[in-house]
Write an enzyme that holds these catalytic residues in place. Structure first.
Site: not given
Length: 478
Positions: A185, A378
């Site tokens: 991220e 994810e």
């Protein structure tokens, strides 16, 4: 007949800082994650600390007040946990190798042999069961010393430290690990600077300027690591990873659609740079408006352009709405962002909007833009689980995953190339944002409360056997 390819990489994902523990063992140094105490949920989590709080935490050897220092004791229980993943039929397991376990201070001359051995033991255990390791190099756990000494990624010298870290791991593991992700991220550097890039706000004159500068350094570091892998270990596949901040325009009003377009372009730039090797006009214009001047070395443009990634991975949990009058609208959360609430969606107890169809939207949107293999790194439901008669009946989690997998299958039928799906928090772990145990994602319940009390016993939830059947049928039985 399942729409998933025969070699689809079903599995789960965790991060070292949320599961390992063993903070004082095996020569590990403190990471940025290790300074965060348990936070009250209503205060918005624990992604930030003042300089004094950081120094206090760094000197505090009473680890009980810092949940990520204990994790769920994966450091000692990884064999038991991996055996459970095998029982579920995992084809892959995404995890991170903690930078501060390999280089305790980040700028050490030599790597920590005990840390390397630990990860060899973990990888050997995965390979024993035929589980494909997928490793994230940097997952919110940079060595704390790099924050204290360099203010994290704001300092260009950190690039060389990261290169050295990656070089050691590639040399040690290139025969056993094919898929690597450089930064988890990476957009977190803008949203949560201390967690994402080790930046202390008090030590910056212009925080936004410093965040974009740090992000540029991360992009260059990612490209250099990709270059190293491609030249020395051509069999390796190097990917990038971002938060998929999916948004919808609130209405078909042209002003709302323009707002959506502009926000979508900015949200995409974190991946654009790593796929296309250059900054878009949108971001350059954004910097111009904000009077942000990024220091770029003459060779940076070439490095970025010549060393792009092999695949794109992302996290997807929720979606948001945006409009030209967003400031006046009711708000909702979606992972790292806050945006407008969608009246058509349900929410988790943590206020994240549940939008399975959005995953199909995201996959099509990203594949159309990048034309590279995608990986859902994810996706998961974090919520409260209640232990009843020694069991967890989590039909709500099964419903969440079922709907998301179904939409992922539809995206594949649309023509999107998806490599795999690693469900986030496949075993209960410490929350990234609040350091709670109460926010549980896993197929496996861990007997530990927010204060660290409990036996750490692993208990299969109802979703455990359900996901086992999903994998065994290659997504045909949902």
């Amino acid at each position: 007949m399942s729409g998933f390819p025969a070699d689809f990489l079903w599995g789960g994902a965790v991060a070292a800082n949320q599961v390992e523990g063993g903070v004082r063992e095996g020569g590990k140094g403190l990471s940025t994650a290790d300074i965060f105490p348990l936070s009250e949920r209503e205060k918005g989590g624990c992604f930030d600390r003042t300089w004094d709080q950081i120094l206090e935490a760094a000197e505090d050897r009473n680890d009980s007040g810092y949940p990520k220092r204990r994790g769920i004791d994966f450091y000692h229980r990884y064999r038991e946990d991996i055996a459970l993943f095998h029982e579920m039929g995992f084809k892959s397991f995404r995890f991170s190798m903690s930078w501060s376990r390999i280089f305790p201070n980040g700028d050490d001359e030599q790597p920590n042999a005990e840390g390397i051995k630990f990860y060899h033991d973990v990888v050997d255990e995965l390979k024993k069961y035929g589980i494909e390791p997928i490793v994230t190099l940097s997952h919110f756990e940079m060595p704390l010393n790099l924050t204290l000494k360099y203010n994290g990624w704001t300092d260009r010298r950190v690039i060389s430290f990261f290169e050295k870290f990656a070089a050691v791991l590639f040399e040690e593991f290139h025969n056993d690990i094919r898929y690597w992700i450089t930064f988890n991220e990476i957009d977190a550097t803008i949203h949560i600077p201390l967690t994402g890039a080790g930046i202390v706000k008090e030590h910056t004159e212009n925080l936004e300027q410093s965040c974009y500068q740090a992000l540029h350094h991360q992009f260059v570091a990612s490209a250099l690591v990709t270059k190293l892998a491609h030249e020395k270990y051509p069999e390796l596949k190097i990917g990038c990873m971002t938060t998929k901040n999916l948004k919808y325009p609130a209405t078909c009003k042209p002003e709302d659609c323009i707002q959506w377009l502009q926000e979508t372009e900015v949200d995409a730039f974190y991946t654009d740079v790593q796929v296309f090797g250059e900054y878009s006009y949108t971001v350059r214009k954004l910097w111009e408006r904000k009077q942000i001047e990024i220091q770029e070395e003459p060779e940076d443009a070439r490095i970025l352009k010549e060393n792009t990634v092999d695949f794109v991975s992302f996290s997807y949990y929720a979606s948001l709405v945006t409009s030209a009058e967003g400031a006046k609208k009711e708000k909702a959360s979606a992972n790292l962002l806050v945006g407008e609430k969608n009246p058509y969606l349900k929410q988790t107890p943590w206020g994240w909007q549940i939008d399975p169809v959005g995953l199909r939207f995201a996959l099509n949107q990203m594949y159309s833009r990048y034309k590279l293999p995608l990986f859902v790194a994810e996706n998961g439901l974090g919520t409260l689980d209640v232990l009843e008669d020694g069991r967890i009946h989590d039909s709500y989690r099964i419903e969440y995953i079922r709907e998301h997998i179904h939409q992922m299958e539809l995206a594949i039928e649309d023509g999107v190339l998806v490599l795999g799906y690693t469900y986030w928090g496949c075993i209960d772990c410490i929350s990234a944002s609040t350091s709670e145990m109460s926010k549980r994602y896993g197929f496996i319940y861990v007997d530990q409360d927010d204060q660290g009390n409990g036996t750490l016993k692993r208990i299969r939830k109802d979703s455990f056997n359900w996901y086992k059947n999903v994998i065994a049928s290659n997504g045909e039985i949902l």
